[in-house]
Each structure stands twice: as C-alpha cells, then as structure tokens.
Design an enzyme around this catalytic site. Structure first.
Site, PDB file in Angstrom:
ATOM      1  N   GLY A 167       0.828  -1.205   0.000  1.00 27.33           N
ATOM      2  CA  GLY A 167       0.000   0.000   0.000  1.00 27.33           C
ATOM      3  C   GLY A 167       0.863   1.256   0.000  1.00 27.33           C
ATOM      4  O   GLY A 167       2.093   1.173   0.063  1.00 27.33           O
ATOM      5  N   SER A 168       0.210   2.413  -0.056  1.00 28.84           N
ATOM      6  CA  SER A 168       0.963   3.661  -0.191  1.00 28.84           C
ATOM      7  C   SER A 168       1.776   3.979   1.071  1.00 28.84           C
ATOM      8  O   SER A 168       2.903   4.490   0.976  1.00 28.84           O
ATOM      9  CB  SER A 168       0.015   4.820  -0.532  1.00 28.84           C
ATOM     10  OG  SER A 168      -1.043   4.876   0.393  1.00 28.84           O
ATOM     11  N   THR A 169       1.246   3.667   2.259  1.00 28.54           N
ATOM     12  CA  THR A 169       1.994   3.930   3.496  1.00 28.54           C
ATOM     13  C   THR A 169       3.192   2.983   3.583  1.00 28.54           C
ATOM     14  O   THR A 169       4.315   3.399   3.908  1.00 28.54           O
ATOM     15  CB  THR A 169       1.080   3.762   4.736  1.00 28.54           C
ATOM     16  OG1 THR A 169      -0.213   4.289   4.439  1.00 28.54           O
ATOM     17  CG2 THR A 169       1.650   4.481   5.940  1.00 28.54           C
ATOM     18  N   GLY A 172       0.463  -1.199   6.399  1.00 29.22           N
ATOM     19  CA  GLY A 172      -0.620  -0.236   6.570  1.00 29.22           C
ATOM     20  C   GLY A 172      -1.913  -0.953   6.950  1.00 29.22           C
ATOM     21  O   GLY A 172      -1.926  -2.158   7.177  1.00 29.22           O
ATOM     22  N   LYS A 186      -7.582  -5.284   6.784  1.00 32.97           N
ATOM     23  CA  LYS A 186      -6.651  -5.078   5.674  1.00 32.97           C
ATOM     24  C   LYS A 186      -7.186  -5.787   4.434  1.00 32.97           C
ATOM     25  O   LYS A 186      -8.092  -6.581   4.523  1.00 32.97           O
ATOM     26  CB  LYS A 186      -5.278  -5.659   6.023  1.00 32.97           C
ATOM     27  CG  LYS A 186      -4.587  -4.919   7.149  1.00 32.97           C
ATOM     28  CD  LYS A 186      -3.166  -5.391   7.364  1.00 32.97           C
ATOM     29  CE  LYS A 186      -2.351  -5.547   6.126  1.00 32.97           C
ATOM     30  NZ  LYS A 186      -2.271  -4.363   5.281  1.00 32.97           N
ATOM     31  N   GLY A 230      -5.310  -4.518  -1.044  1.00 32.83           N
ATOM     32  CA  GLY A 230      -4.269  -4.902  -2.007  1.00 32.83           C
ATOM     33  C   GLY A 230      -4.287  -6.379  -2.388  1.00 32.83           C
ATOM     34  O   GLY A 230      -3.324  -6.858  -2.973  1.00 32.83           O
ATOM     35  N   GLU A 268      -0.073 -11.382   3.658  1.00 32.45           N
ATOM     36  CA  GLU A 268       0.037 -10.329   4.674  1.00 32.45           C
ATOM     37  C   GLU A 268      -0.200 -10.919   6.070  1.00 32.45           C
ATOM     38  O   GLU A 268       0.526 -10.624   7.019  1.00 32.45           O
ATOM     39  CB  GLU A 268      -0.969  -9.208   4.400  1.00 32.45           C
ATOM     40  CG  GLU A 268      -0.609  -8.371   3.174  1.00 32.45           C
ATOM     41  CD  GLU A 268      -1.612  -7.263   2.882  1.00 32.45           C
ATOM     42  OE1 GLU A 268      -2.657  -7.191   3.544  1.00 32.45           O
ATOM     43  OE2 GLU A 268      -1.339  -6.468   1.970  1.00 32.45           O
TER      44      GLU A 268
HETATM   45  C1  5RP Z   1      -3.245  -3.871   1.451  1.00 26.06           C
HETATM   46  C2  5RP Z   1      -3.622  -3.167   2.670  1.00 26.06           C
HETATM   47  C3  5RP Z   1      -3.103  -1.777   2.837  1.00 26.06           C
HETATM   48  O1  5RP Z   1      -2.168  -1.802   3.855  1.00 26.06           O
HETATM   49  C4  5RP Z   1      -4.208  -0.846   3.153  1.00 26.06           C
HETATM   50  O2  5RP Z   1      -5.115  -0.860   2.073  1.00 26.06           O
HETATM   51  C5  5RP Z   1      -3.701   0.576   3.400  1.00 26.06           C
HETATM   52  O3  5RP Z   1      -3.264   1.140   2.217  1.00 26.06           O
HETATM   53  P1  5RP Z   1      -2.697   2.620   2.184  1.00 26.06           P
HETATM   54  O4  5RP Z   1      -1.447   2.637   2.982  1.00 26.06           O
HETATM   55  O5  5RP Z   1      -2.456   2.864   0.702  1.00 26.06           O
HETATM   56  O6  5RP Z   1      -3.755   3.549   2.737  1.00 26.06           O
HETATM   57  O7  5RP Z   1      -4.279  -3.683   3.546  1.00 26.06           O
HETATM   58  O8  5RP Z   1      -3.837  -5.130   1.393  1.00 26.06           O
END
Ligand code: 5RP
Length: 223
Positions: A26-28, A82, A94, A97, A103
């Site tokens: 994810g972006s974080t 994230g 979660k 993604g 995960e």
């Molecule tokens: C991926 C996730 C991500 O961690 C979650 O969607 C957060 O994403 P972002 O950091 O882009 O807000 O669970 O499966």
C-alpha cells in the site's frame, strides 16, 4: 511531508541491524520501503526483507533491498504494514491490495507486527467503512459464496481496470462481504470455518503496536 510518510519514517525506530523485515503493501508501506532503503544505505545495515505482495516485491527491487523469497522464510523479526481500519483495541482490517494470506502469515509470524496508518483509518468497529475482504479458492468460489451468503452479502472483487476478477498473488479470488453485526472474533472464526475460504482481512488480536498520525501528531497504541 504528508502524514503517511511521517508515520512510515517513525516505524524506522523499530528497525534493528542484522534482522529480517517483512514489507507490507500500500501507499503507506511504500513510504516505509523507501525510507528503510535509505536507512540501510546510510547506516550500512545488514538487513534482509521479504515481500507480502507483488507490489511490495517490485518496490523492494526498485529500492535495491536484499529481498529473499517468502518460500524460504523461517523467522521474521519485524513486519510493518498499513491498514484500512484500526480500532483502539488494535484489531485491524486489511486487504485492499488483494494479498490477504501473505500479509496475514507475515503479520502472525513476526516477532513484532507494527501497523502504520493515518488518522482516517481509525474506527469504532471493524467493517465500519469497508466490507470484509475474503480470499477464497478460485475453483470453488461459487460454492463458497453460497455458504457465506447464509450470513452475509457480498460479491467477487474486480481488478483495478474493472475488466476481470481480482486475483491474489497466491492465485485466489477475493470477495468483499458485509455481515450482520456480531462479535469480531465470532465473525472471523465463522468466515474462516467456511469451506474454500483461505483467509480474511480481519487481523484479530495479532497487532503488537499501531503508529497513528494526525496532522503530524503521532500516537502510539500498544498491546
Ligand atoms: C493492502 C492493505 C493496505 O495496507 C491498506 O489498504 C492501506 O493502504 P494505504 O497505505 O495505501 O492507505 O491492507 O492489502
């Protein structure tokens, strides 16, 4: 600097030399991967990483991290990822993604599992803002759906382009489901005991610590 990057940098406090680190998706998590790579380079650290998804694998390679295959992993010191939702008692949702099973297995195997998130992810109840992602065996998805439909409503997730169903890197389909309110642990166990279900996006009681940021102000929630 945006909040997601601030909290990703904060997670570097938990990185130690000579360790194995799991990379979330994810972006974080991408900010964490970038700053981890800088830290390793600047401090000449000996760190190996493992990816939770194809996306984090590509990010690890782009940042020239020492990446090992998840199939060879035996122990994991730290997993940083994230979240879509997080409650005050550290339950987490979660799965936007797709790679739920990878995960979750990294989160649960790690000596320390840390969530990094901005304030928008905080909720009173898991499922408040998003449906629950459920990774299921592709070949029997219709039968799994009939079983899940007895206590919830949902459908197969489409890919980003919307022209096919989303597939996890383990080759499974993903459902997104809403359920009638029930205790989270019961819901998690009920979904998991449905045949064909591989994993759910509910990370129940496995998070050690959550680093939350709100306009630059950091709060640490611990077990
Ligand atoms: C991926 C996730 C991500 O961690 C979650 O969607 C957060 O994403 P972002 O950091 O882009 O807000 O669970 O499966």
């Amino acid at each position: 600097m945006e909040d997601k990057e601030i909290i990703a940098i904060k997670a570097l406090d938990y990185v130690t030399d000579n360790s194995m680190i799991g990379l979330g998706t994810g972006s974080t998590a991408n900010f964490f991967i970038k700053h981890l790579a800088n830290k390793i380079k600047n401090e000449r650290l000996n760190i190996q990483v493992v990816a939770s998804s194809t996306v984090s694998e590509i990010e690890a390679q782009r940042n020239k991290l020492n990446l090992i295959g998840i199939d060879t992993l035996e122990t994991l010191d730290l997993y940083v990822d994230g979240a879509d939702e997080i409650t005050n008692d550290l339950n987490v949702l979660k799965g936007r993604g797709y790679d739920l099973v990878k995960e979750k297995i990294l989160a649960q195997s790690a000596k320390k599992f840390i969530i990094i998130a901005d304030h928008s992810k905080r909720v009173n109840r898991i499922g408040e803002n998003y449906p629950i992602p459920i990774e299921v065996l592709k070949s029997t998805w219709r039968l799994s759906k009939k079983i899940l439909d007895k206590f919830g409503q949902g459908s197969l997730r489409k890919n980003a382009a919307g022209d096919a169903y989303a597939i996890s890197s383990a080759g499974n389909y993903i459902f997104d489901y809403s359920f009638d309110e029930m205790p989270l642990r019961d819901l998690h166990e009920k979904i998991l005991s449905s045949p064909g279900v591989i994993e759910t996006g509910i990370f129940y009681a496995i998070t050690d610590c959550a680093l939350i940021v709100d306009n630059g102000h950091i709060e640490i929630l611990s077990k």
